[in-house]
Motif scaffolding. Structure first.
Motif, PDB file in Angstrom:
ATOM      1  N   VAL A 235       0.856  -1.178   0.000  1.00  0.00           N
ATOM      2  CA  VAL A 235       0.000   0.000   0.000  1.00  0.00           C
ATOM      3  C   VAL A 235       0.894   1.232   0.000  1.00  0.00           C
ATOM      4  CG1 VAL A 235      -1.769   1.243   1.303  1.00  0.00           C
ATOM      5  CG2 VAL A 235      -1.758  -1.257   1.276  1.00  0.00           C
ATOM      6  N   ASN A 236       0.544   2.216  -0.792  1.00  0.00           N
ATOM      7  CA  ASN A 236       1.309   3.468  -0.861  1.00  0.00           C
ATOM      8  C   ASN A 236       2.796   3.223  -1.100  1.00  0.00           C
ATOM      9  OD1 ASN A 236      -0.739   5.498  -0.428  1.00  0.00           O
ATOM     10  ND2 ASN A 236      -0.975   4.512   1.558  1.00  0.00           N
ATOM     11  N   SER A 237       3.086   2.545  -2.155  1.00  0.00           N
ATOM     12  CA  SER A 237       4.467   2.252  -2.569  1.00  0.00           C
ATOM     13  C   SER A 237       5.208   1.370  -1.583  1.00  0.00           C
ATOM     14  CB  SER A 237       5.291   3.525  -2.788  1.00  0.00           C
ATOM     15  OG  SER A 237       4.507   4.537  -3.341  1.00  0.00           O
ATOM     16  N   GLY A 238       4.496   0.733  -0.661  1.00  0.00           N
ATOM     17  CA  GLY A 238       5.148  -0.245   0.223  1.00  0.00           C
ATOM     18  C   GLY A 238       5.535  -1.465  -0.605  1.00  0.00           C
ATOM     19  N   PRO A 239       6.438  -2.285  -0.069  1.00  0.00           N
ATOM     20  CA  PRO A 239       6.866  -3.466  -0.833  1.00  0.00           C
ATOM     21  C   PRO A 239       5.754  -4.516  -0.908  1.00  0.00           C
ATOM     22  CG  PRO A 239       7.807  -3.501   1.364  1.00  0.00           C
ATOM     23  CD  PRO A 239       7.083  -2.186   1.233  1.00  0.00           C
ATOM     24  N   ASN A 240       5.834  -5.356  -1.916  1.00  0.00           N
ATOM     25  CA  ASN A 240       4.883  -6.463  -2.032  1.00  0.00           C
ATOM     26  C   ASN A 240       5.070  -7.423  -0.873  1.00  0.00           C
ATOM     27  OD1 ASN A 240       4.065  -5.427  -4.440  1.00  0.00           O
ATOM     28  ND2 ASN A 240       4.873  -7.078  -5.697  1.00  0.00           N
ATOM     29  N   GLY A 241       4.014  -8.121  -0.546  1.00  0.00           N
ATOM     30  CA  GLY A 241       4.138  -9.216   0.418  1.00  0.00           C
ATOM     31  C   GLY A 241       4.889 -10.370  -0.225  1.00  0.00           C
ATOM     32  N   ASP A 242       5.065 -11.428   0.531  1.00  0.00           N
ATOM     33  CA  ASP A 242       5.790 -12.597   0.017  1.00  0.00           C
ATOM     34  C   ASP A 242       4.821 -13.765  -0.150  1.00  0.00           C
ATOM     35  OD1 ASP A 242       8.200 -11.150   0.212  1.00  0.00           O
ATOM     36  OD2 ASP A 242       8.280 -11.612   2.355  1.00  0.00           O
ATOM     37  N   LEU A 243       5.246 -14.700  -0.955  1.00  0.00           N
ATOM     38  CA  LEU A 243       4.452 -15.914  -1.150  1.00  0.00           C
ATOM     39  C   LEU A 243       5.147 -17.058  -0.418  1.00  0.00           C
ATOM     40  CD1 LEU A 243       2.281 -17.658  -2.674  1.00  0.00           C
ATOM     41  CD2 LEU A 243       3.953 -17.867  -4.505  1.00  0.00           C
ATOM     42  N   TYR A 244       4.389 -17.756   0.396  1.00  0.00           N
ATOM     43  CA  TYR A 244       4.933 -18.929   1.079  1.00  0.00           C
ATOM     44  C   TYR A 244       4.290 -20.180   0.490  1.00  0.00           C
ATOM     45  CZ  TYR A 244       7.037 -15.866   4.500  1.00  0.00           C
ATOM     46  OH  TYR A 244       7.800 -14.913   5.101  1.00  0.00           O
ATOM     47  N   VAL A 245       5.105 -21.049  -0.038  1.00  0.00           N
ATOM     48  CA  VAL A 245       4.593 -22.313  -0.556  1.00  0.00           C
ATOM     49  C   VAL A 245       4.882 -23.380   0.491  1.00  0.00           C
ATOM     50  CG1 VAL A 245       4.742 -24.022  -2.398  1.00  0.00           C
ATOM     51  CG2 VAL A 245       4.965 -21.583  -2.935  1.00  0.00           C
ATOM     52  N   ILE A 246       3.826 -23.980   1.006  1.00  0.00           N
ATOM     53  CA  ILE A 246       3.969 -25.009   2.036  1.00  0.00           C
ATOM     54  C   ILE A 246       3.807 -26.368   1.350  1.00  0.00           C
ATOM     55  CG2 ILE A 246       3.196 -25.781   4.313  1.00  0.00           C
ATOM     56  CD1 ILE A 246       3.804 -22.820   4.355  1.00  0.00           C
ATOM     57  N   LEU A 247       4.814 -27.199   1.499  1.00  0.00           N
ATOM     58  CA  LEU A 247       4.807 -28.469   0.776  1.00  0.00           C
ATOM     59  C   LEU A 247       4.209 -29.595   1.607  1.00  0.00           C
ATOM     60  CD1 LEU A 247       8.367 -28.350  -0.793  1.00  0.00           C
ATOM     61  CD2 LEU A 247       6.196 -27.805  -1.900  1.00  0.00           C
ATOM     62  N   ASP A 248       3.503 -30.453   0.921  1.00  0.00           N
ATOM     63  CA  ASP A 248       3.078 -31.697   1.536  1.00  0.00           C
ATOM     64  C   ASP A 248       3.489 -32.805   0.574  1.00  0.00           C
ATOM     65  OD1 ASP A 248       2.180 -33.284   3.496  1.00  0.00           O
ATOM     66  OD2 ASP A 248       0.050 -32.879   3.206  1.00  0.00           O
ATOM     67  N   ILE A 249       3.781 -33.971   1.125  1.00  0.00           N
ATOM     68  CA  ILE A 249       4.261 -35.069   0.282  1.00  0.00           C
ATOM     69  C   ILE A 249       3.155 -36.116   0.191  1.00  0.00           C
ATOM     70  CG2 ILE A 249       6.177 -36.667  -0.140  1.00  0.00           C
ATOM     71  CD1 ILE A 249       7.197 -33.826   0.326  1.00  0.00           C
ATOM     72  N   GLN A 250       2.803 -36.469  -1.013  1.00  0.00           N
ATOM     73  CA  GLN A 250       1.764 -37.488  -1.204  1.00  0.00           C
ATOM     74  C   GLN A 250       2.259 -38.829  -0.683  1.00  0.00           C
ATOM     75  OE1 GLN A 250       1.702 -37.108  -5.383  1.00  0.00           O
ATOM     76  NE2 GLN A 250       0.607 -35.150  -5.338  1.00  0.00           N
ATOM     77  N   GLU A 251       1.301 -39.620  -0.193  1.00  0.00           N
ATOM     78  CA  GLU A 251       1.661 -40.936   0.308  1.00  0.00           C
ATOM     79  C   GLU A 251       2.140 -41.795  -0.858  1.00  0.00           C
ATOM     80  OE1 GLU A 251      -0.699 -43.880   3.204  1.00  0.00           O
ATOM     81  OE2 GLU A 251      -0.430 -41.780   3.780  1.00  0.00           O
ATOM     82  N   HIS A 252       3.185 -42.559  -0.622  1.00  0.00           N
ATOM     83  CA  HIS A 252       3.738 -43.403  -1.681  1.00  0.00           C
ATOM     84  C   HIS A 252       3.228 -44.830  -1.512  1.00  0.00           C
ATOM     85  CE1 HIS A 252       6.749 -45.411  -4.201  1.00  0.00           C
ATOM     86  NE2 HIS A 252       6.953 -44.231  -4.745  1.00  0.00           N
ATOM     87  N   GLU A 253       3.012 -45.517  -2.615  1.00  0.00           N
ATOM     88  CA  GLU A 253       2.478 -46.884  -2.573  1.00  0.00           C
ATOM     89  C   GLU A 253       3.403 -47.822  -1.795  1.00  0.00           C
ATOM     90  OE1 GLU A 253       1.930 -47.465  -6.929  1.00  0.00           O
ATOM     91  OE2 GLU A 253       0.206 -48.620  -6.223  1.00  0.00           O
TER      92      GLU A 253
END
Ligand SMILES: [Zn+2]
Ligand SMILES: [Zn+2]
Length: 368
Positions: A235-253
Protein backbone atom coordinates in the motif's frame (compact mmCIF):
# COMPACT_ATOMS: atom_id res chain seq x y z
CA UNK A 1 22.23 25.66 24.69
CA UNK A 2 19.15 24.24 26.37
CA UNK A 3 19.84 21.53 28.89
CA UNK A 4 18.07 18.36 27.83
CA UNK A 5 17.34 17.32 31.41
CA UNK A 6 15.87 20.71 32.16
CA UNK A 7 13.87 20.58 28.98
CA UNK A 8 12.32 17.27 30.00
CA UNK A 9 11.91 18.42 33.60
CA UNK A 10 13.89 15.57 35.13
CA UNK A 11 17.00 15.29 37.29
CA UNK A 12 20.32 14.16 35.86
CA UNK A 13 19.81 10.86 37.71
CA UNK A 14 16.41 10.19 36.15
CA UNK A 15 15.76 6.57 35.23
CA UNK A 16 14.62 5.56 31.75
CA UNK A 17 11.15 5.06 33.17
CA UNK A 18 11.04 8.59 34.63
CA UNK A 19 12.37 10.01 31.38
CA UNK A 20 9.77 8.23 29.38
CA UNK A 21 6.97 9.30 31.68
CA UNK A 22 8.01 12.93 31.65
CA UNK A 23 8.51 12.97 27.92
CA UNK A 24 5.16 11.41 27.38
CA UNK A 25 3.40 14.08 29.40
CA UNK A 26 5.24 16.91 27.67
CA UNK A 27 4.75 15.41 24.26
CA UNK A 28 1.03 15.17 24.85
CA UNK A 29 0.97 18.79 25.91
CA UNK A 30 2.92 20.15 22.97
CA UNK A 31 1.89 17.73 20.28
CA UNK A 32 1.13 19.63 17.07
CA UNK A 33 -2.12 17.81 16.70
CA UNK A 34 -3.32 19.43 19.89
CA UNK A 35 -1.87 22.85 19.11
CA UNK A 36 -2.80 23.34 15.51
CA UNK A 37 -0.99 26.28 13.96
CA UNK A 38 0.94 27.16 17.13
CA UNK A 39 4.53 27.48 15.96
CA UNK A 40 5.95 27.85 19.50
CA UNK A 41 4.35 24.58 20.60
CA UNK A 42 5.58 22.85 17.51
CA UNK A 43 9.14 24.01 18.14
CA UNK A 44 8.92 23.02 21.76
CA UNK A 45 7.59 19.65 20.75
CA UNK A 46 10.53 19.14 18.43
CA UNK A 47 12.97 20.17 21.13
CA UNK A 48 11.64 17.80 23.75
CA UNK A 49 11.39 15.01 21.22
CA UNK A 50 14.97 15.55 20.27
CA UNK A 51 16.10 15.72 23.91
CA UNK A 52 14.31 12.46 24.55
CA UNK A 53 15.83 10.80 21.52
CA UNK A 54 19.26 11.56 23.01
CA UNK A 55 18.62 10.77 26.66
CA UNK A 56 16.68 7.58 25.98
CA UNK A 57 19.72 6.15 24.24
CA UNK A 58 22.21 5.10 26.94
CA UNK A 59 25.21 5.64 24.66
CA UNK A 60 24.11 9.08 23.53
CA UNK A 61 23.13 9.98 27.07
CA UNK A 62 26.57 9.07 28.41
CA UNK A 63 28.17 11.15 25.68
CA UNK A 64 25.86 14.05 26.45
CA UNK A 65 26.58 13.78 30.19
CA UNK A 66 30.30 13.95 29.55
CA UNK A 67 30.48 16.60 26.90
CA UNK A 68 27.24 18.49 27.36
CA UNK A 69 26.41 17.93 23.76
CA UNK A 70 25.13 15.20 21.58
CA UNK A 71 27.36 16.20 18.69
CA UNK A 72 28.94 13.27 17.05
CA UNK A 73 25.68 11.43 17.28
CA UNK A 74 23.92 13.21 14.51
CA UNK A 75 22.54 15.68 17.01
CA UNK A 76 21.67 18.12 14.32
CA UNK A 77 19.25 15.78 12.76
CA UNK A 78 15.71 16.74 13.48
CA UNK A 79 13.58 14.12 15.14
CA UNK A 80 11.65 13.58 11.96
CA UNK A 81 14.57 13.22 9.66
CA UNK A 82 16.04 10.01 10.80
CA UNK A 83 16.76 9.62 14.52
CA UNK A 84 17.25 5.88 14.63
CA UNK A 85 14.46 4.08 16.42
CA UNK A 86 12.60 7.27 17.00
CA UNK A 87 9.63 6.18 14.99
CA UNK A 88 9.28 3.22 17.31
CA UNK A 89 9.26 5.32 20.43
CA UNK A 90 6.74 7.55 18.85
CA UNK A 91 4.53 4.75 17.71
CA UNK A 92 4.68 3.37 21.19
CA UNK A 93 3.20 6.57 22.56
CA UNK A 94 0.92 7.77 19.89
CA UNK A 95 0.22 4.95 17.54
CA UNK A 96 -3.10 4.21 19.15
CA UNK A 97 -4.17 7.72 19.94
CA UNK A 98 -3.14 9.61 16.89
CA UNK A 99 -3.63 6.92 14.37
CA UNK A 100 0.03 6.85 13.50
CA UNK A 101 0.07 10.36 12.02
CA UNK A 102 2.45 12.66 13.76
CA UNK A 103 4.34 15.88 13.52
CA UNK A 104 1.92 17.23 10.96
CA UNK A 105 3.26 14.77 8.43
CA UNK A 106 -0.11 13.54 7.41
CA UNK A 107 0.14 10.96 4.79
CA UNK A 108 -0.85 7.40 4.55
CA UNK A 109 1.84 5.04 5.61
CA UNK A 110 3.56 2.80 3.17
CA UNK A 111 2.74 -0.76 4.15
CA UNK A 112 3.95 -4.10 2.98
CA UNK A 113 1.36 -6.12 1.10
CA UNK A 114 -0.19 -9.24 2.58
CA UNK A 115 1.74 -12.47 2.42
CA UNK A 116 0.09 -15.31 0.57
CA UNK A 117 0.13 -19.01 1.29
CA UNK A 118 -0.04 -21.75 -1.27
CA UNK A 119 -0.28 -25.41 -0.31
CA UNK A 120 1.38 -27.73 -2.76
CA UNK A 121 1.33 -31.53 -2.84
CA UNK A 122 4.27 -33.21 -4.48
CA UNK A 123 5.24 -36.85 -4.91
CA UNK A 124 7.90 -38.56 -2.83
CA UNK A 125 10.11 -38.82 -5.93
CA UNK A 126 9.82 -35.06 -6.48
CA UNK A 127 10.67 -34.41 -2.85
CA UNK A 128 13.74 -36.64 -2.99
CA UNK A 129 15.11 -35.57 -6.36
CA UNK A 130 13.79 -32.00 -6.51
CA UNK A 131 11.58 -30.67 -9.22
CA UNK A 132 10.23 -27.62 -10.96
CA UNK A 133 6.59 -26.69 -10.68
CA UNK A 134 4.39 -24.07 -12.17
CA UNK A 135 1.70 -22.84 -9.84
CA UNK A 136 -1.18 -20.54 -10.61
CA UNK A 137 -3.15 -18.72 -7.97
CA UNK A 138 -5.47 -15.73 -7.73
CA UNK A 139 -3.69 -12.62 -6.57
CA UNK A 140 -4.52 -8.95 -6.24
CA UNK A 141 -2.33 -6.99 -8.58
CA UNK A 142 -1.92 -3.32 -9.19
CA UNK A 143 -4.24 -2.31 -12.02
CA UNK A 144 -2.12 -1.71 -15.07
CA UNK A 145 -4.68 0.60 -16.64
CA UNK A 146 -4.60 3.26 -13.89
CA UNK A 147 -1.30 2.21 -12.30
CA UNK A 148 -3.10 1.55 -9.04
CA UNK A 149 -4.61 5.00 -8.60
CA UNK A 150 -8.17 3.85 -9.28
CA UNK A 151 -8.82 6.90 -11.44
CA UNK A 152 -9.22 6.99 -15.17
CA UNK A 153 -5.70 7.43 -16.53
CA UNK A 154 -6.05 11.11 -17.45
CA UNK A 155 -8.16 12.11 -14.43
CA UNK A 156 -6.87 13.00 -10.99
CA UNK A 157 -8.78 12.05 -7.84
CA UNK A 158 -10.14 14.91 -5.76
CA UNK A 159 -8.90 15.68 -2.28
CA UNK A 160 -11.46 14.42 0.23
CA UNK A 161 -13.44 17.35 1.58
CA UNK A 162 -14.32 15.67 4.87
CA UNK A 163 -10.75 15.07 6.07
CA UNK A 164 -8.98 17.50 3.74
CA UNK A 165 -6.86 14.70 2.41
CA UNK A 166 -5.48 13.41 5.70
CA UNK A 167 -7.61 10.29 5.69
CA UNK A 168 -8.43 10.84 9.34
CA UNK A 169 -11.08 12.73 11.22
CA UNK A 170 -9.98 14.18 14.53
CA UNK A 171 -12.24 14.76 17.47
CA UNK A 172 -11.83 15.55 21.13
CA UNK A 173 -12.45 12.85 23.66
CA UNK A 174 -11.83 14.13 27.15
CA UNK A 175 -8.18 15.05 27.41
CA UNK A 176 -7.16 13.43 24.13
CA UNK A 177 -7.48 14.32 20.57
CA UNK A 178 -8.65 11.13 18.96
CA UNK A 179 -8.35 10.26 15.34
CA UNK A 180 -10.42 7.86 13.35
CA UNK A 181 -10.34 6.81 9.74
CA UNK A 182 -12.32 9.12 7.50
CA UNK A 183 -15.57 7.44 6.52
CA UNK A 184 -15.96 9.35 3.31
CA UNK A 185 -12.68 8.38 1.65
CA UNK A 186 -11.97 5.28 3.81
CA UNK A 187 -8.67 6.77 4.89
CA UNK A 188 -7.23 7.33 1.45
CA UNK A 189 -7.66 11.11 1.60
CA UNK A 190 -8.90 11.05 -1.97
CA UNK A 191 -12.23 10.78 -3.68
CA UNK A 192 -12.19 9.11 -7.05
CA UNK A 193 -14.57 10.98 -9.30
CA UNK A 194 -13.77 9.13 -12.50
CA UNK A 195 -13.16 5.54 -11.52
CA UNK A 196 -10.94 3.45 -13.73
CA UNK A 197 -13.14 1.19 -15.81
CA UNK A 198 -10.88 -1.79 -15.58
CA UNK A 199 -10.60 -1.98 -11.77
CA UNK A 200 -13.80 -0.04 -10.99
CA UNK A 201 -11.77 2.44 -8.96
CA UNK A 202 -10.16 -0.18 -6.72
CA UNK A 203 -6.67 0.31 -8.07
CA UNK A 204 -6.24 -3.45 -7.84
CA UNK A 205 -7.55 -6.32 -9.83
CA UNK A 206 -7.65 -9.97 -9.04
CA UNK A 207 -5.67 -11.89 -11.59
CA UNK A 208 -4.35 -15.37 -11.99
CA UNK A 209 -0.68 -15.24 -11.26
CA UNK A 210 1.68 -17.91 -12.50
CA UNK A 211 4.95 -18.57 -10.73
CA UNK A 212 7.70 -21.06 -11.54
CA UNK A 213 8.98 -22.86 -8.51
CA UNK A 214 12.27 -24.62 -8.15
CA UNK A 215 11.94 -27.24 -5.44
CA UNK A 216 15.31 -28.44 -4.16
CA UNK A 217 16.04 -32.14 -3.51
CA UNK A 218 15.40 -33.21 0.07
CA UNK A 219 12.31 -31.19 0.94
CA UNK A 220 9.89 -32.84 3.34
CA UNK A 221 6.30 -32.42 4.43
CA UNK A 222 5.93 -28.99 5.97
CA UNK A 223 8.93 -27.52 4.12
CA UNK A 224 8.28 -23.88 3.32
CA UNK A 225 9.49 -22.05 0.26
CA UNK A 226 9.48 -18.28 0.44
CA UNK A 227 9.13 -16.41 -2.81
CA UNK A 228 9.94 -12.81 -2.06
CA UNK A 229 7.64 -10.21 -3.54
CA UNK A 230 5.01 -12.61 -4.89
CA UNK A 231 2.44 -11.71 -2.24
CA UNK A 232 -0.13 -8.99 -2.55
CA UNK A 233 0.96 -5.52 -3.62
CA UNK A 234 2.04 -3.04 -0.96
CA UNK A 235 0.00 0.00 0.00
CA UNK A 236 1.31 3.47 -0.86
CA UNK A 237 4.47 2.25 -2.57
CA UNK A 238 5.15 -0.24 0.22
CA UNK A 239 6.87 -3.47 -0.83
CA UNK A 240 4.88 -6.46 -2.03
CA UNK A 241 4.14 -9.22 0.42
CA UNK A 242 5.79 -12.60 0.02
CA UNK A 243 4.45 -15.91 -1.15
CA UNK A 244 4.93 -18.93 1.08
CA UNK A 245 4.59 -22.31 -0.56
CA UNK A 246 3.97 -25.01 2.04
CA UNK A 247 4.81 -28.47 0.78
CA UNK A 248 3.08 -31.70 1.54
CA UNK A 249 4.26 -35.07 0.28
CA UNK A 250 1.76 -37.49 -1.20
CA UNK A 251 1.66 -40.94 0.31
CA UNK A 252 3.74 -43.40 -1.68
CA UNK A 253 2.48 -46.88 -2.57
CA UNK A 254 5.64 -48.60 -1.39
CA UNK A 255 7.79 -46.26 0.66
CA UNK A 256 7.41 -44.54 3.95
CA UNK A 257 9.85 -41.80 4.72
CA UNK A 258 11.40 -40.98 8.04
CA UNK A 259 13.88 -38.12 7.79
CA UNK A 260 16.36 -39.22 5.18
CA UNK A 261 15.51 -42.91 5.37
CA UNK A 262 12.94 -44.75 3.29
CA UNK A 263 11.22 -47.87 4.56
CA UNK A 264 9.42 -50.59 2.67
CA UNK A 265 8.07 -54.06 3.30
CA UNK A 266 8.92 -56.59 0.63
CA UNK A 267 7.64 -60.15 0.16
CA UNK A 268 9.97 -63.06 -0.52
CA UNK A 269 9.04 -66.66 -1.24
CA UNK A 270 9.63 -69.22 1.51
CA UNK A 271 11.95 -71.12 -0.83
CA UNK A 272 14.08 -68.02 -1.44
CA UNK A 273 14.13 -67.38 2.28
CA UNK A 274 15.22 -70.93 2.99
CA UNK A 275 17.66 -71.41 0.11
CA UNK A 276 18.93 -67.86 -0.31
CA UNK A 277 18.64 -65.87 -3.54
CA UNK A 278 19.41 -62.66 -5.30
CA UNK A 279 16.18 -60.74 -5.81
CA UNK A 280 15.15 -57.50 -7.45
CA UNK A 281 13.76 -54.84 -5.16
CA UNK A 282 12.28 -51.46 -6.02
CA UNK A 283 14.06 -48.22 -5.13
CA UNK A 284 13.25 -44.64 -6.09
CA UNK A 285 16.10 -44.87 -8.59
CA UNK A 286 14.72 -48.00 -10.26
CA UNK A 287 15.16 -51.63 -9.33
CA UNK A 288 18.19 -52.84 -7.40
CA UNK A 289 19.59 -56.26 -6.59
CA UNK A 290 19.41 -57.54 -3.05
CA UNK A 291 21.13 -60.68 -1.78
CA UNK A 292 18.97 -62.78 0.52
CA UNK A 293 21.09 -65.22 2.50
CA UNK A 294 19.85 -68.77 3.05
CA UNK A 295 17.79 -69.06 6.20
CA UNK A 296 16.44 -65.52 6.16
CA UNK A 297 13.60 -65.04 8.61
CA UNK A 298 10.50 -62.91 8.24
CA UNK A 299 11.03 -59.40 9.58
CA UNK A 300 14.72 -59.26 8.72
CA UNK A 301 15.72 -55.74 7.64
CA UNK A 302 18.19 -55.15 4.80
CA UNK A 303 19.83 -51.80 4.15
CA UNK A 304 20.46 -50.31 0.74
CA UNK A 305 22.94 -47.54 1.40
CA UNK A 306 22.41 -44.19 -0.31
CA UNK A 307 18.97 -45.02 -1.69
CA UNK A 308 17.11 -42.77 0.74
CA UNK A 309 16.45 -39.04 0.62
CA UNK A 310 19.07 -36.29 0.87
CA UNK A 311 18.98 -33.40 3.27
CA UNK A 312 18.25 -30.08 1.60
CA UNK A 313 21.50 -28.67 0.29
CA UNK A 314 23.39 -31.96 0.61
CA UNK A 315 24.32 -34.52 -2.00
CA UNK A 316 24.47 -37.31 0.52
CA UNK A 317 21.40 -39.50 0.71
CA UNK A 318 20.03 -41.59 3.54
CA UNK A 319 19.33 -45.31 3.25
CA UNK A 320 16.53 -47.50 2.08
CA UNK A 321 15.51 -50.11 4.62
CA UNK A 322 13.78 -53.21 3.30
CA UNK A 323 11.94 -55.43 5.73
CA UNK A 324 11.22 -58.80 4.16
CA UNK A 325 8.27 -61.00 4.99
CA UNK A 326 7.86 -64.55 3.85
CA UNK A 327 4.93 -65.36 1.67
CA UNK A 328 3.49 -68.82 1.95
CA UNK A 329 1.82 -70.04 -1.24
CA UNK A 330 -1.95 -70.31 -0.89
CA UNK A 331 -2.32 -72.80 -3.71
CA UNK A 332 -0.07 -75.77 -4.38
CA UNK A 333 0.01 -77.99 -7.43
CA UNK A 334 -0.18 -81.70 -6.78
CA UNK A 335 3.53 -82.04 -7.45
CA UNK A 336 4.44 -79.18 -5.13
CA UNK A 337 2.32 -80.75 -2.44
CA UNK A 338 4.12 -84.08 -2.87
CA UNK A 339 7.50 -82.37 -2.67
CA UNK A 340 6.58 -80.49 0.44
CA UNK A 341 5.23 -83.60 2.08
CA UNK A 342 8.50 -85.30 1.29
CA UNK A 343 10.32 -82.27 2.67
CA UNK A 344 8.25 -82.49 5.83
CA UNK A 345 9.01 -86.18 6.17
CA UNK A 346 12.72 -85.40 6.00
CA UNK A 347 12.56 -82.50 8.38
CA UNK A 348 14.12 -83.02 11.73
CA UNK A 349 12.26 -81.72 14.67
CA UNK A 350 14.77 -79.03 15.58
CA UNK A 351 13.57 -76.43 13.07
CA UNK A 352 12.03 -74.69 16.03
CA UNK A 353 14.50 -75.89 18.61
CA UNK A 354 15.44 -72.57 20.12
CA UNK A 355 11.81 -71.59 20.42
CA UNK A 356 10.92 -74.91 22.06
CA UNK A 357 13.80 -74.49 24.48
CA UNK A 358 12.42 -71.18 25.51
CA UNK A 359 8.98 -72.64 26.04
CA UNK A 360 10.45 -75.43 28.13
CA UNK A 361 12.35 -72.93 30.25
CA UNK A 362 9.19 -70.96 30.73
CA UNK A 363 7.17 -73.97 31.89
CA UNK A 364 9.99 -75.18 34.07
CA UNK A 365 10.04 -71.73 35.60
CA UNK A 366 6.33 -71.87 36.34
CA UNK A 367 6.43 -75.37 37.79
CA UNK A 368 9.57 -74.78 39.79
ZN1 LIG B 1 -7.55 0.72 -12.61
ZN1 LIG C 1 -11.53 11.67 3.82
Amino acid sequence: MTDYYELLGVSREATQEELKKSYRQLAMKYHPDRNAGDKASEDKFKEISHAYSILSDPEKRAHYDRFGTADGFGANQGPFTGGAGFGDIFEDFFGDIFGGNFGGHRRQRAAKGNDLRYDLDISLEEAVFGTEKVITFPKLQKCGECNGTGSEPDKQPEVCSACKGSGHIRYQQGFFSVSKTCGKCYGTGKIITNPCKKCKGQGFIQEQRTVNLKIPPGVDAGSRLKIVGEGEPGVNSGPNGDLYVILDIQEHELFKREGTDLFCDFPISFTNAALGAEIEVPTLDGSAKLKIPAGTQSGKIFTLKGKGAPRIGSQQRGNQLIRVFIEVPKKLSLRQKELLEEFAAHSTDDTNKSFKDKLKDLFTGVEG
